[in-house]
Motif scaffolding. Structure first.
Motif, PDB file in Angstrom:
ATOM      1  N   UNK A   1       0.775  -1.168   0.017  1.00 25.93           N
ATOM      2  CA  UNK A   1       0.087   0.007   0.103  1.00 25.93           C
ATOM      3  C   UNK A   1       0.908   1.318  -0.196  1.00 25.93           C
ATOM      4  N   UNK A   2       0.471   2.151  -0.768  1.00 21.38           N
ATOM      5  CA  UNK A   2       1.290   3.330  -0.885  1.00 21.38           C
ATOM      6  C   UNK A   2       1.414   4.294   0.197  1.00 21.38           C
ATOM      7  N   UNK A   3       0.389   4.539   1.009  1.00 21.43           N
ATOM      8  CA  UNK A   3       0.392   5.219   2.407  1.00 21.43           C
ATOM      9  C   UNK A   3       1.461   4.651   3.222  1.00 21.43           C
ATOM     10  N   UNK A   4       1.298   3.161   3.522  1.00 20.01           N
ATOM     11  CA  UNK A   4       2.352   2.555   4.290  1.00 20.01           C
ATOM     12  C   UNK A   4       3.889   2.785   3.883  1.00 20.01           C
ATOM     13  N   UNK A   5       4.113   2.857   2.583  1.00 20.77           N
ATOM     14  CA  UNK A   5       5.306   2.985   2.202  1.00 20.77           C
ATOM     15  C   UNK A   5       5.828   4.600   2.558  1.00 20.77           C
ATOM     16  N   UNK A   6       4.713   5.390   2.028  1.00 20.51           N
ATOM     17  CA  UNK A   6       5.067   6.894   2.416  1.00 20.51           C
ATOM     18  C   UNK A   6       5.300   7.137   3.919  1.00 20.51           C
ATOM     19  N   UNK A   7       4.834   6.368   4.688  1.00 20.28           N
ATOM     20  CA  UNK A   7       5.066   6.654   6.207  1.00 20.28           C
ATOM     21  C   UNK A   7       6.088   6.067   6.577  1.00 20.28           C
ATOM     22  N   UNK A   8       6.660   4.900   6.214  1.00 27.13           N
ATOM     23  CA  UNK A   8       7.969   4.284   6.352  1.00 27.13           C
ATOM     24  C   UNK A   8       9.056   5.362   6.033  1.00 27.13           C
ATOM     25  N   UNK A   9       8.806   5.943   4.634  1.00 26.54           N
ATOM     26  CA  UNK A   9       9.809   6.850   4.429  1.00 26.54           C
ATOM     27  C   UNK A   9      10.206   8.013   5.146  1.00 26.54           C
TER      28      UNK A   9
ATOM     29  N   UNK B   1      19.315   5.417  -1.161  1.00 25.08           N
ATOM     30  CA  UNK B   1      18.524   4.558  -1.434  1.00 25.08           C
ATOM     31  C   UNK B   1      16.971   4.904  -1.193  1.00 25.08           C
ATOM     32  N   UNK B   2      16.728   5.489  -0.181  1.00 22.83           N
ATOM     33  CA  UNK B   2      15.272   6.158   0.184  1.00 22.83           C
ATOM     34  C   UNK B   2      14.832   6.937  -0.727  1.00 22.83           C
ATOM     35  N   UNK B   3      15.650   7.661  -1.237  1.00 23.52           N
ATOM     36  CA  UNK B   3      15.315   8.696  -2.358  1.00 23.52           C
ATOM     37  C   UNK B   3      14.528   7.940  -3.463  1.00 23.52           C
ATOM     38  N   UNK B   4      15.173   6.685  -3.943  1.00 21.74           N
ATOM     39  CA  UNK B   4      14.590   6.176  -4.980  1.00 21.74           C
ATOM     40  C   UNK B   4      13.151   5.433  -4.537  1.00 21.74           C
ATOM     41  N   UNK B   5      13.092   5.059  -3.216  1.00 24.62           N
ATOM     42  CA  UNK B   5      11.789   4.423  -2.799  1.00 24.62           C
ATOM     43  C   UNK B   5      10.697   5.572  -2.641  1.00 24.62           C
ATOM     44  N   UNK B   6      11.266   6.454  -2.400  1.00 26.77           N
ATOM     45  CA  UNK B   6      10.370   7.836  -2.194  1.00 26.77           C
ATOM     46  C   UNK B   6       9.783   8.098  -3.714  1.00 26.77           C
TER      47      UNK B   6
END
Length: 892
Positions: free
Chosen positions: A199-207, A231-236
Motif C-alpha cells: 500500500x502506498x500510504x504505508x510506504x510513504x509513512x515508512x519513508x 536508496x530511500x530517495x529512490x523508494x520515495x
C-alpha cells in the motif's frame, strides 16, 4: 472485530500460533541478571523469534482458499480459515517488536531505530526486564564491528520475514506498523525487492520515519546513514510516482504544517519539494518519473488555488509549484512537463486545464514559464481569455489573463502570435454554464480579442512590446516588398488609436524600443543605398519623438529607459552621416546623439542664451520638420521655468532687498509665440505649446491669465481656440489655492463657448474644460447655473458624442460647491444622472455611476440620518430620508 477464540479450526496455524504465544509468555521468566553480549540479540532472534514467526507465516500460506458455503438467511458469515485470535495477534505483535528492535536496529546502523523504539504504542505486554536486557544487548551489538557479508545476511533474513508479514492480508492490522523496519532491513542489506504490491500510504509513512533520523536521549538528532538516504530517495520517488498526495499527507500534513509555522517557516515545503523533484539519473527512468509525477503536481497546485483558505491545501500547492519549478530547471524534463498539460475541450476539461495553468502562474518561476510558453498553450489561453472577457465570465477571464501574462511576460511577438496565428475552432458557451472548445466553430475576430485582453491586462511594458513587434513586422514586410498581414495592420491601427486616445499606456523603455526599430530600419535602408531624398515618413516621426523625449523628459530616468536610450546611439550614428542627401535628417540625428551622450553632465551656462531663445523659437516655427518646431517651443518652456526657479530660490533664501531692482522677464513675446504654435498640425508641437503657456503663466499669473482668457474669447480659429482652453486649464491647475480667483471668469468663458451656436468640437472642448474646472472651485456664482443647464441639455439630447461630454461634465458638477449654491438644480441633475446609470452607451453609464458614487460619499459625510442601517447613503438620499433642508431639495 477480531475473534477472541479459535474459530478457524486450522490445526497447523493454531499449533504455530500457540508456540509463539508460549515463547512470549516465557519472557516473564527472564532472569534479571542475564548476561548481555554483542551476539546475544542475534542469537535470540535467529534461534527463537524468526523460527516462530516463520512458522506462523508458513501455516498461513499453506491454508487453501475457503470453499463457498451455503448459509441460512440472516446468519453471520463463517470466520475465515486464516483468522487469528486477539491473543495470537498480540503475541505476533510482540515477536515483531523483538525482531525489529533486536534484529534490525543494531545492524542497520546509527540513525535507524525500530518502530517500537520510535515511541509507537506497544501492542504486546513484554516484560520490562526483557526490554532492558534487549536495550543493553542491542547497544553492544551496534558498537561491535561485524563482517559485512554476515551483517547483510542477518539483515536479509529479517527483511524476508518482515516482508512476508507485510504481504499477508490477515496480518494487516499489525503489519502496517512494521513497514519501516522491513524497508530499513532490505535497504541496509543492499539487496533488491519490489514494493509494487505494498500500500502506498504505508510506504510513504515508512519513508518519513526513516528519513527523519532518530531522536537521542539528550535531545540531539542522529541523521540516517548516507546509504539509507540515497536508496530511500529512490523508494520515495516510486511512492511519489504512484501518489503525490500520499507523500504530501505524510511529509506535509497538518502536524508538520503546525511544526513549520512554529519553527522554521518554509523549511518543510523546501525539503518536500526537493524530494519530489529528485529525478532518476537514467534518462528513461527520468522521463517515466516526470510523466507520472507532473500531472499529480499540477492537480495539487490547482486544488490549492480552488480551496482558498485551507492552510493544508495551500501548503501542498506551494510544495507542488516549487517541485514543478525544480523539475523545470532541467530542460530535458520540458517535454514531459508540457505533455502533462492536456488542453481541454469539454467544460470540465477546460476548467481543469485553466485551473492548473493559473495555479502555476502564481509562482511565475522563469524556467517553468519558459517551459510552458508553447504556441499551443499560448493560443489556447489567448482564445479563452478573449472569449471569457467578451462573454463577461470574469472568473475565467481573470485566470486566463493572469496565466497568459505570466507566460508571455513582456514578449510582444509571442502575444501577437498567440492571438493572430490561431488555428481552427473557437471557444463557446457550454451546456452547464461553463466554457467548451468547439473545433467546428469559426474563429472569432482575433484582433478584437487581442485588443480587449491587452487593454484589460493594463501592462504598459507588454503593450509597448506588442506595438514594437507589430511595427517590426510591418517594416520587415516593407523591406522585403511583401504584403503585410491584414490582421496585424488592423491590430496596430487599433492599438495606435488606443495609445493616441490615452486609453492605454506604454512604458518608456517599450516606447524607446519601438523608436529603435524604426531607426534600425532606416539605417539599414541607408546602408543598402535605398535612401530617398524627400523621405519623410517613419524616420521623421521617430527622430522627432526621440528629440521630444529628450527635451521634455526627466534628466534622470529609470535604468531600463537609460539603457534603451543608449541603444539608440548605434542607428543614430548611421543616420547622422554627413553624406546623406537628407541633410536635415542627419542634423536631427546628430542633435539626438549629442543629447544622449551628454545625459548626466553638468550644463554649460551661456550668456546669450536668454537673448537668442526667443528668436530661435520664432525661427524654428517655420521649419518644415515637427521635431525642430517642438524643440523651439520647449526652449521657451525651459526659459520661463528657469526664471521662475531662480526667482523662487532668491525669495526663499531672502536675499532680495526691497530697493534692489529685480530681474524681469518680458512674457508677452513668449506668450505670442506659444499661441501661434498652438495652431500647429503636429500633436507634440501644440501640446508642447500648451505646457509652455502654463509655464509662462507662472511668471506673473495676474497678468498672463487675463491675457490668455482674452485670446481665448477673441480667437477666430477654432483649432487654436480649443487648444487655448486646454492651456488655460493647465494654467489654472498650477495656481493651487489661488485657483478660485480665476475660476469665475474662466467658467463664464467656457460656458459661453459651449453654447449651441458654436461648432460641435468647440462645444465638446468647452464641456471638457468645464469638467476640469468644476472640482477646483469653491464659488460657482455667475457660471455654475449655466454649467448645470449645459449638462442637463446634453444628457437629454440625441447626439451620442455630446451626451458623453455632458455625462462627463455632470459627474464633475456633483461637488459641495454646486450642492450649496444650487441645491434644487443639482438635485435635478443627479436624478437625470441616476437614470443614465442604465444607459446603453457604456461611457455614459460609467460617468453616471461615478456621479452617483460621488453623491453618495458627499452626502454621507454631511447628513445626520435616522435609524435605517439596512440602506446605503445613496439609497436614503434617493428615497428622501433625512431631516436636513438640503435633503428636501435633493429627493430624486
Amino acid at each position: 472485530m477480531v475473534p477472541t477464540n479459535n474459530l478457524s479450526g486450522e490445526a497447523g496455524l493454531r499449533q504455530a500460533a500457540q508456540a509463539l504465544i508460549y515463547e512470549i509468555r516465557n519472557l516473564k521468566r527472564w532472569p534479571a541478571d542475564a548476561p548481555a553480549t554483542a551476539d546475544s540479540c542475534w542469537a535470540d532472534v535467529s534461534q527463537r523469534w524468526l523460527p516462530r514467526l516463520n512458522g506462523v507465516l508458513d501455516a498461513l500460506e499453506s491454508i487453501p482458499p475457503a470453499a463457498p458455503v451455503e448459509r441460512k438467511p440472516n446468519a453471520p458469515p463463517p470466520a475465515p480459515t486464516d483468522c487469528l485470535s486477539l491473543a495470537e495477534l498480540q503475541a505476533l505483535y510482540g515477536c515483531l517488536e523483538l525482531v525489529a528492535a533486536w534484529g534490525v536496529a543494531p545492524l542497520a546502523g546509527p540513525g535507524v531505530r525500530s518502530t517500537a523504539q520510535r515511541g509507537i504504542v506497544r501492542g504486546a505486554a513484554l516484560p520490562d526486564v526483557a526490554r532492558k536486557w534487549g536495550a543493553r544487548a542491542a547497544k553492544l551489538a551496534a558498537s561491535q564491528p561485524l563482517d559485512e557479508a554476515e551483517r547483510r545476511r542477518r539483515l536479509e533474513a529479517c527483511a524476508i520475514s518482515l516482508e512476508r508479514v507485510v504481504a499477508a492480508p490477515p496480518l494487516a492490522t499489525v503489519s502496517q506498523r512494521f513497514v519501516a523496519d522491513a524497508v530499513a532491513a532490505r535497504l541496509a542489506s543492499q539487496s533488491e525487492t519490489s514494493y509494487d504490491a505494498w500500500p502506498t500510504p504505508w510506504l510513504a509513512r515508512a519513508a518519513r520515519e526513516l528519513l527523519g533520523g532518530t531522536l537521542n536521549d539528550d535531545g540531539s538528532v542522529t541523521p540516517p546513514p548516507p546509504y539509507l538516504s540515497k536508496r530511500m530517495g529512490r523508494l520515495l520517488g516510486s511512492v511519489a510516482a504512484r501518489s503525490v498526495d500520499a507523500v504530501l499527507a505524510e511529509f506535509a500534513g497538518p502536524d508538520e504544517l503546525s511544526a513549520r509555522t512554529n519553527a522554521d517557516a518554509g523549511a518543510v515545503e523546501r525539503r518536500v519539494a526537493a524530494a519530489l523533484a529528485a529525478r532518476p539519473a537514467d534518462i528513461e527512468e527520468r522521463d517515466v518519473y516526470v510523466r507520472s509525477v507532473a500531472p499529480q503536481l499540477y492537480d495539487v497546485a490547482a486544488r490549492g488555488a480552488i480551496q482558498d483558505g485551507d492552510a493544508t491545501a495551500s501548503s501542498h500547492a506551494t510544495i507542488a509549484r516549487a517541485a514543478l519549478a525544480r523539475l523545470s530547471d532541467d530542460e530535458a524534463t520540458w517535454p514531459a512537463l508540457r505533455s502533462s498539460i492536456a488542453l481541454g475541450a469539454g467544460e470540465a476539461e477546460v476548467a481543469s486545464t485553466l485551473a492548473k495553468l493559473a495555479a502555476v502562474s502564481r509562482a511565475a518561476h522563469p524556467r517553468l514559464c519558459a517551459c510552458l510558453k508553447t504556441d499551443a498553450i499560448l493560443r489556447w489561453l489567448a482564445g479563452l481569455a478573449a472569449f471569457a472577457t467578451k462573454s463577461k465570465r470574469s472568473a475565467y477571464a481573470t485566470d486566463a489573463r493572469s496565466a497568459l501574462k505570466a507566460l508571455v511576460e513582456d514578449d510582444g511577438a509571442a502575444f501577437v502570435r498567440a492571438f493572430l496565428d490561431g488555428g481552427k475552432g473557437a471557444f463557446a458557451s457550454g451546456g452547464n454554464g461553463g466554457v467548451r472548445f468547439d473545433v467546428s466553430k469559426a474563429p472569432d475576430d482575433c484582433v478584437e480579442g487581442a485588443l480587449i485582453v491587452l487593454t484589460d491586462l493594463a501592462a504598459p511594458a507588454l503593450a509597448g512590446a506588442v506595438f514594437a513587434a507589430l511595427l517590426e513586422d510591418f517594416l520587415r514586410a516593407q523591406r522585403d516588398d511583401a504584403m503585410p498581414d491584414f490582421d496585424k495592420l488592423r491590430f496596430v491601427a487599433a492599438l495606435a488609436e488606443k495609445l493616441d486616445g490615452g486609453t492605454m499606456e506604454v512604458s518608456g523603455s517599450a516606447l524607446l524600443r519601438t523608436l529603435k526599430a524604426v531607426l534600425d530600419d532606416a539605417s539599414q535602408a541607408l546602408q543598402r543605398g535605398e535612401e530617398d531624398a524627400d523621405e519623410a515618413g517613419l524616420e521623421r516621426v521617430a527622430l522627432g519623438a526621440v528629440l521630444g523625449i529628450l527635451e521634455l523628459g526627466a534628466a534622470k530616468r529609470a535604468d531600463d529607459e537609460e539603457a534603451a536610450l543608449k541603444a539608440l546611439l548605434e542607428p543614430l550614428e548611421a543616420l547622422s552621416s554627413p553624406t546623406r542627401r537628407a541633410a536635415s535628417f542627419a542634423q536631427l540625428a546628430v542633435d539626438c546623439r549629442a543629447r544622449i551622450l551628454c545625459r548626466g553632465m553638468a550644463p554649460q551656462k551661456s550668456s546669450q542664451e536668454e537673448e537668442d531663445t526667443l528668436l530661435a523659437a520664432e525661427k524654428s516655427l517655420k521649419d518644415p520638420h515637427p521635431a525642430e518646431r517642438a524643440h523651439g517651443v520647449v526652449s521657451l518652456t525651459k526659459l520661463a521655468r528657469a526664471f521662475v526657479s531662480k526667482r523662487d530660490a532668491r525669495n526663499a533664501a531672502k536675499i532680495v532687498e526691497v530697493d534692489e531692482e529685480q530681474e524681469v522677464l518680458d512674457w508677452r513675446p513668449l506668450a505670442r509665440v506659444c499661441v501661434k504654435a498652438l495652431g500647429d498640425d503636429e500633436s507634440y508641437v501644440f501640446l508642447a505649446a500648451a505646457h509652455a503657456l502654463s509655464a509662462v503663466a507662472d511668471v506673473i499669473p495676474g497678468e498672463v491669465m487675463p491675457y490668455l482668457l482674452e485670446q481665448f474669447e477673441t480667437e477666430k480659429r477654432e483649432k487654436t481656440r480649443r487648444r487655448l482652453g486646454e492651456a488655460l486649464v493647465l494654467s489654472v491647475r498650477r495656481r493651487g489655492e489661488a485657483a478660485p480667483a480665476y475660476a469665475q471668469k474662466l467658467g463664464r468663458a467656457f460656458a459661453a463657448g459651449a453654447a449651441n451656436d458654436r461648432a460641435e468640437r468647440d462645444r465638446l472642448a468647452c464641456l471638457s474644460c468645464l469638467s476640469e474646472l468644476a472640482p477646483l472651485c469653491r464659488d460657482v456664482d455667475g457660471w455654475g447655473l449655466d454649467a448645470l443647464d449645459l449638462a442637463m441639455a446634453g444628457l437629454d439630447g440625441r447626439d451620442d458624442v455630446t451626451k458623453r461630454g455632458a455625462a462627463f461634465l455632470g459627474a464633475a458638477l456633483v461637488t459641495g460647491a454646486f450642492l450649496d449654491a444650487y441645491p434644487k438644480e443639482t438635485a435635478k441633475l443627479c436624478k437625470r444622472l441616476k437614470s443614465g446609470v442604465e444607459d446603453k452607451d457604456e461611457v455614459v453609464a460609467g460617468h453616471c455611476v461615478r456621479a452617483m458614487e460621488a453623491l453618495d460619499g458627499l452626502l454621507g459625510e454631511r447628513l445626520t440620518l435616522p435609524e435605517d442601517a439596512g440602506k446605503s447613503d445613496l439609497h436614503r438620499i434617493v428615497g428622501g430620508i433625512g431631516k436636513a433642508s438640503v435633503v428636501d431639495d435633493l429627493k430624486l
